[in-house]
Design a protein around this motif. Structure first.
Motif, PDB file in Angstrom:
ATOM      1  N   THR A 133       0.816  -1.212   0.000  1.00 16.68           N
ATOM      2  CA  THR A 133       0.000   0.000   0.000  1.00 16.68           C
ATOM      3  C   THR A 133       0.853   1.267   0.000  1.00 16.68           C
ATOM      4  O   THR A 133       0.336   2.356   0.225  1.00 16.68           O
ATOM      5  CB  THR A 133      -0.935   0.010   1.217  1.00 16.68           C
ATOM      6  OG1 THR A 133      -0.151  -0.084   2.420  1.00 16.68           O
ATOM      7  CG2 THR A 133      -1.902  -1.171   1.168  1.00 16.68           C
ATOM      8  N   ASP A 134       2.158   1.135  -0.266  1.00 11.26           N
ATOM      9  CA  ASP A 134       3.037   2.305  -0.238  1.00 11.26           C
ATOM     10  C   ASP A 134       2.576   3.386  -1.211  1.00 11.26           C
ATOM     11  O   ASP A 134       2.610   4.579  -0.896  1.00 11.26           O
ATOM     12  CB  ASP A 134       4.475   1.893  -0.574  1.00 11.26           C
ATOM     13  CG  ASP A 134       5.085   0.998   0.486  1.00 11.26           C
ATOM     14  OD1 ASP A 134       4.442   0.823   1.535  1.00 11.26           O
ATOM     15  OD2 ASP A 134       6.194   0.478   0.282  1.00 11.26           O
ATOM     16  N   VAL A 137      -0.374   5.251   0.212  1.00  6.59           N
ATOM     17  CA  VAL A 137       0.054   6.157   1.284  1.00  6.59           C
ATOM     18  C   VAL A 137       0.677   7.413   0.684  1.00  6.59           C
ATOM     19  O   VAL A 137       0.387   8.542   1.120  1.00  6.59           O
ATOM     20  CB  VAL A 137       1.042   5.446   2.223  1.00  6.59           C
ATOM     21  CG1 VAL A 137       1.652   6.448   3.209  1.00  6.59           C
ATOM     22  CG2 VAL A 137       0.336   4.327   2.981  1.00  6.59           C
ATOM     23  N   ARG A 138       1.534   7.243  -0.317  1.00  8.60           N
ATOM     24  CA  ARG A 138       2.152   8.410  -0.952  1.00  8.60           C
ATOM     25  C   ARG A 138       1.104   9.300  -1.606  1.00  8.60           C
ATOM     26  O   ARG A 138       1.203  10.534  -1.574  1.00  8.60           O
ATOM     27  CB  ARG A 138       3.192   7.959  -1.987  1.00  8.60           C
ATOM     28  CG  ARG A 138       4.455   7.363  -1.395  1.00  8.60           C
ATOM     29  CD  ARG A 138       5.548   7.250  -2.453  1.00  8.60           C
ATOM     30  NE  ARG A 138       5.167   6.346  -3.525  1.00  8.60           N
ATOM     31  CZ  ARG A 138       5.411   5.044  -3.530  1.00  8.60           C
ATOM     32  NH1 ARG A 138       6.027   4.471  -2.497  1.00  8.60           N
ATOM     33  NH2 ARG A 138       5.056   4.293  -4.555  1.00  8.60           N
ATOM     34  N   TRP A 140      -1.916   9.822  -0.635  1.00 10.29           N
ATOM     35  CA  TRP A 140      -2.586  10.638   0.379  1.00 10.29           C
ATOM     36  C   TRP A 140      -1.639  11.639   1.023  1.00 10.29           C
ATOM     37  O   TRP A 140      -2.042  12.763   1.352  1.00 10.29           O
ATOM     38  CB  TRP A 140      -3.219   9.733   1.434  1.00 10.29           C
ATOM     39  CG  TRP A 140      -4.529   9.189   0.966  1.00 10.29           C
ATOM     40  CD1 TRP A 140      -4.776   7.950   0.453  1.00 10.29           C
ATOM     41  CD2 TRP A 140      -5.769   9.896   0.920  1.00 10.29           C
ATOM     42  NE1 TRP A 140      -6.096   7.836   0.090  1.00 10.29           N
ATOM     43  CE2 TRP A 140      -6.728   9.014   0.370  1.00 10.29           C
ATOM     44  CE3 TRP A 140      -6.157  11.179   1.283  1.00 10.29           C
ATOM     45  CZ2 TRP A 140      -8.058   9.389   0.183  1.00 10.29           C
ATOM     46  CZ3 TRP A 140      -7.484  11.556   1.103  1.00 10.29           C
ATOM     47  CH2 TRP A 140      -8.418  10.670   0.553  1.00 10.29           C
ATOM     48  N   ARG A 141      -0.406  11.277   1.217  1.00 10.29           N
ATOM     49  CA  ARG A 141       0.539  12.228   1.814  1.00 10.29           C
ATOM     50  C   ARG A 141       0.725  13.452   0.911  1.00 10.29           C
ATOM     51  O   ARG A 141       0.965  14.560   1.403  1.00 10.29           O
ATOM     52  CB  ARG A 141       1.885  11.552   2.082  1.00 10.29           C
ATOM     53  CG  ARG A 141       1.861  10.612   3.280  1.00 10.29           C
ATOM     54  CD  ARG A 141       3.254  10.177   3.672  1.00 10.29           C
ATOM     55  NE  ARG A 141       3.251   9.296   4.821  1.00 10.29           N
ATOM     56  CZ  ARG A 141       3.168   9.695   6.089  1.00 10.29           C
ATOM     57  NH1 ARG A 141       3.094  10.994   6.354  1.00 10.29           N
ATOM     58  NH2 ARG A 141       3.176   8.826   7.071  1.00 10.29           N
ATOM     59  N   SER A 150       1.770  14.857  12.932  1.00 11.38           N
ATOM     60  CA  SER A 150       2.008  13.485  12.480  1.00 11.38           C
ATOM     61  C   SER A 150       0.974  12.512  13.036  1.00 11.38           C
ATOM     62  O   SER A 150       0.580  11.561  12.345  1.00 11.38           O
ATOM     63  CB  SER A 150       3.417  13.049  12.879  1.00 11.38           C
ATOM     64  OG  SER A 150       3.596  13.141  14.280  1.00 11.38           O
ATOM     65  N   ALA A 154      -1.413  10.132  10.760  1.00  8.73           N
ATOM     66  CA  ALA A 154      -1.498   8.683  10.949  1.00  8.73           C
ATOM     67  C   ALA A 154      -2.947   8.232  11.067  1.00  8.73           C
ATOM     68  O   ALA A 154      -3.328   7.184  10.521  1.00  8.73           O
ATOM     69  CB  ALA A 154      -0.708   8.276  12.195  1.00  8.73           C
ATOM     70  N   LEU A 157      -4.534   8.357   7.552  1.00  6.41           N
ATOM     71  CA  LEU A 157      -4.084   7.235   6.724  1.00  6.41           C
ATOM     72  C   LEU A 157      -4.725   5.927   7.170  1.00  6.41           C
ATOM     73  O   LEU A 157      -5.048   5.066   6.340  1.00  6.41           O
ATOM     74  CB  LEU A 157      -2.559   7.125   6.783  1.00  6.41           C
ATOM     75  CG  LEU A 157      -1.781   8.289   6.169  1.00  6.41           C
ATOM     76  CD1 LEU A 157      -0.280   8.073   6.352  1.00  6.41           C
ATOM     77  CD2 LEU A 157      -2.114   8.449   4.695  1.00  6.41           C
ATOM     78  N   ASP A 158      -4.915   5.779   8.466  1.00  6.86           N
ATOM     79  CA  ASP A 158      -5.536   4.561   8.980  1.00  6.86           C
ATOM     80  C   ASP A 158      -6.963   4.408   8.480  1.00  6.86           C
ATOM     81  O   ASP A 158      -7.448   3.288   8.304  1.00  6.86           O
ATOM     82  CB  ASP A 158      -5.504   4.575  10.508  1.00  6.86           C
ATOM     83  CG  ASP A 158      -6.005   3.275  11.108  1.00  6.86           C
ATOM     84  OD1 ASP A 158      -5.451   2.214  10.763  1.00  6.86           O
ATOM     85  OD2 ASP A 158      -6.959   3.311  11.908  1.00  6.86           O
ATOM     86  N   VAL A 161      -6.579   4.307   3.881  1.00  8.11           N
ATOM     87  CA  VAL A 161      -5.748   3.335   3.164  1.00  8.11           C
ATOM     88  C   VAL A 161      -6.238   1.927   3.462  1.00  8.11           C
ATOM     89  O   VAL A 161      -6.190   1.483   4.609  1.00  8.11           O
ATOM     90  CB  VAL A 161      -4.265   3.470   3.564  1.00  8.11           C
ATOM     91  CG1 VAL A 161      -3.421   2.412   2.856  1.00  8.11           C
ATOM     92  CG2 VAL A 161      -3.743   4.864   3.241  1.00  8.11           C
TER      93      VAL A 161
END
Length: 304
Positions: A133-134, A137-138, A140-141, A150, A154, A157-158, A161
């Motif tokens: 799922t990298d 994550v990218r 969304w970041r 942070s 987190a 993202l939880d 993702v």
């Protein structure tokens, strides 16, 4: 087969008692896995009953698929054995999940028509199995404010993702493949923008307020009610008002509805359509909650 003098065995005698070859005994001895009881007058290794017990333990662990380094760690003490076995169980779970994804991916390719097969084939081979799922994550970041705390990042993202299931359905394999293709698109416009593009706002205030609004809306959905009650909408609109430093008024809400309407993108609509079947059913997806709250907010002034 026991030496009458000291009760120890030669390497050949130990091999015979264990039912293995001399080469096997020598291999484990040279790696320090078998305790020696001493040496003969000619300098040959001698083994006692403990070596036979240890050799049988080694063979059992090897039969269960442990490599020699893992066996060496496992035999250091009972506590280490439990740790090594737990690690092996995690590896087996990953292997089983990978096999399930491979099988379901092949079944999906076998069952879909030519056009869909042509679309899915390069996507199914573009990531590991199970899929990582990298890239999600990218994706969304890139959309979140740089200075967002942070811990809040987190939590976001939880929620957004999806976690690949261990035993996926063909529909979930298809959704993950298409989702990975969507978020991996290199075009810069593919990432979602900030919630109020062009507006100056306090990002942490907004996201913390939205988190509370989504929690309230999600509770209504789980209770079987539409997620657009007055209290929820007040929390939703109030989060934007506080973030922008403005009073929550009918005029502000009309402008907010216009802003949120402009932020509706085909990319994000596509993302949530693909992500919904991959997210836990007990947690209503934030994208759908946001959409319902935006629609309810748009309808509220007309009904007032």
């Amino acid at each position: 087969m026991t030496d009458a003098g000291d009760g120890t065995w030669s390497i050949g005698e130990l091999a015979g008692r264990a039912g293995v070859t001399v080469k096997t005994v020598r291999y484990y001895s040279e790696r320090g896995l078998l305790p020696e009881a001493g040496r003969s007058g000619g300098g040959h290794r001698r083994y006692g009953p403990g070596a036979l017990v240890r050799l049988r333990e080694i063979r059992s662990l090897r039969a269960l698929g442990l490599g020699v380094p893992a066996v060496a760690r496992a035999l250091e003490d009972d506590g280490r054995l439990a740790d090594v076995v737990a690690g092996e169980l995690r590896d087996v779970a990953r292997e089983r999940a990978a096999l399930a994804w491979r099988e379901t991916s092949l079944r999906l390719l076998a069952e879909c028509d030519g056009a869909e097969r042509a679309e899915l084939l390069p996507l199914l081979g573009a990531s590991a199995l199970p899929p990582e799922t990298d890239a999600v994550v990218r994706f969304w970041r890139r959309s979140l404010p740089v200075r967002l705390p942070s811990a809040l990042v987190a939590r976001v993202l939880d929620e957004v993702v999806p976690v690949p299931p261990d035993d996926p359905s063909p529909g979930q394999v298809r959704a993950f493949a298409l989702l990975h293709g969507l978020v991996s698109d290199p075009r810069p416009a593919r990432a979602p923008g900030p919630p109020l593009r062009g507006e100056r706002y306090r990002a942490a205030v907004l996201y913390e307020g939205l988190e509370e609004a989504y929690d309230l809306a999600g509770a209504e959905v789980l209770a079987g009610r539409p997620p657009g009650g007055r209290g929820v909408l007040d929390c939703f609109a109030g989060a934007y008002a506080r973030a922008l430093g403005e009073p929550d008024s009918p005029t502000f809400r009309r402008r907010l509805v216009e802003l949120l309407g402009r932020e509706e993108t085909t990319v994000m609509a596509r993302y949530w359509k693909l992500a919904v079947p991959l997210l836990p059913p007990e947690r209503p997806p934030l994208g759908l909650l946001h959409h319902h709250l935006t629609e309810a907010l748009a309808e509220l002034p007309a009904a007032a």
